[in-house]
Design an enzyme around this catalytic site. Structure first.
Site, short mmCIF file in Angstrom:
data_model
loop_
_atom_site.label_atom_id
_atom_site.label_comp_id
_atom_site.label_asym_id
_atom_site.label_seq_id
_atom_site.Cartn_x
_atom_site.Cartn_y
_atom_site.Cartn_z
N THR A 101 0.86 -1.19 0.00
CA THR A 101 0.00 0.00 0.00
C THR A 101 0.89 1.23 0.00
OG1 THR A 101 -1.85 -1.07 1.14
CG2 THR A 101 -1.75 1.32 1.24
N PHE A 149 1.27 5.06 0.81
CA PHE A 149 0.72 6.08 1.69
C PHE A 149 1.33 7.43 1.36
CE2 PHE A 149 0.26 2.13 3.97
CZ PHE A 149 -0.94 2.23 4.65
#
Length: 284
Positions: free
Chosen positions: A174, A176
């Site tokens: 992921t 960020f």
């Protein structure tokens, strides 16, 4: 005093781990229930920075945060790509053979399907997030229940790790973004993010991208989003190489403004590296 960093979710969320990793754990974390409240915390000065997820390598973009980047006045000043490592957490003294129920977010359960398929007679229960699942296990204290969550959640809630790294795909990352109220000083190896809409002219999308090709500027990602109130018209979010304060980048932006009906620079920031997100692997 340590800087305050806001994130969406409860203690133990992967967003908390991303914040701690990015700032080398030299921050005070501030959990907030929603993405919008993360933006609010930074805008109001309650937090010095915010950390939000923007895309996942398996499931794609988090569109709510793209929309918030457009509507709010914060800037992107950093990024981190965190490998999502799922862990089976339980209270001290529990064992895998005695489990009857496992709680987690539906995506986490799906991402651990190969491991879960090896468990007989265990019920898998979907809840709103992984950190909430870990908190539930800590509060109930049951030895026949477990949660799938981050290693940070094990630390936050005093849980034991029955099995680490149970995700089926080790390439689950992921990305960020770090949010601030103002741009930071230019960094080496930077990238810039913008959002724009094109004028109603022939070949507008091609022409908008050509301003970067003409200057040999690498493009990293382009994402389209509908323009509210204008059916079948779109805005484009674009990540590209360079800093907005560099001459070649400024010239590209000026050229793009000639084609665009709207343009907003979201920030220039150092390109983020990839982190495993496993505390024990670093000897902590």
């Amino acid at each position: 005093m340590k800087p305050v960093v806001a994130f969406q979710g409860e203690l133990g969320a992967y967003s908390e781990l991303a914040a701690l990793e990015f700032f080398n754990r030299e921050v005070t974390v501030l959990p907030r229930p929603s993405f919008a409240q993360v933006f609010d915390a930074v805008s109001s000065g309650e937090a010095d920075r915010g950390v939000i997820p923007i895309e996942n390598s398996l499931t794609g973009s988090i569109h709510d945060n793209y929309d918030l980047l457009l509507s709010r006045d914060l800037v992107i000043t950093g990024e981190i790509k965190l490998r999502i490592s799922h862990n089976l957490l339980a209270v001290s003294g529990a064992d895998i053979g005695g489990l009857k129920r496992i709680y987690s977010h539906p995506q986490a359960l799906s991402q651990c399907k190969d491991f879960l398929a090896t468990l007989d007679g265990v019920e898998f229960v979907s809840v709103y997030d992984t950190a909430g699942a870990a908190r539930r296990i800590s509060e109930t204290g049951r030895h026949d229940e477990a949660a799938i969550a981050s290693e940070q959640a094990a630390l936050d809630y005093g849980l034991s790790i029955l099995r680490a790294g149970i995700e089926s795909n080790r390439k689950n990352f992921t990305r960020f973004l770090v949010l601030s109220r103002e741009l930071l000083e230019p960094a080496e190896d930077s990238k810039t993010s913008v959002v724009f809409a094109t004028r109603n002219i022939p070949g507008a999308p091609f022409k908008s991208l050509s301003v970067f090709a003409l200057r040999d500027i690498d493009l990293y990602k382009i994402e389209s989003r509908p323009i509210p109130g204008s059916p079948w018209e779109y805005m484009f979010y674009l990540d590209f190489d360079g800093d907005i304060r560099h001459d070649v980048t400024r010239r590209a932006i000026a050229h793009l403004e000639e084609i665009a009906s709207f343009l907003k620079v979201l920030g220039s920031y150092r390109k983020g590296g990839e982190y495993v997100g496993r505390i024990q692997e670093r000897g902590e």
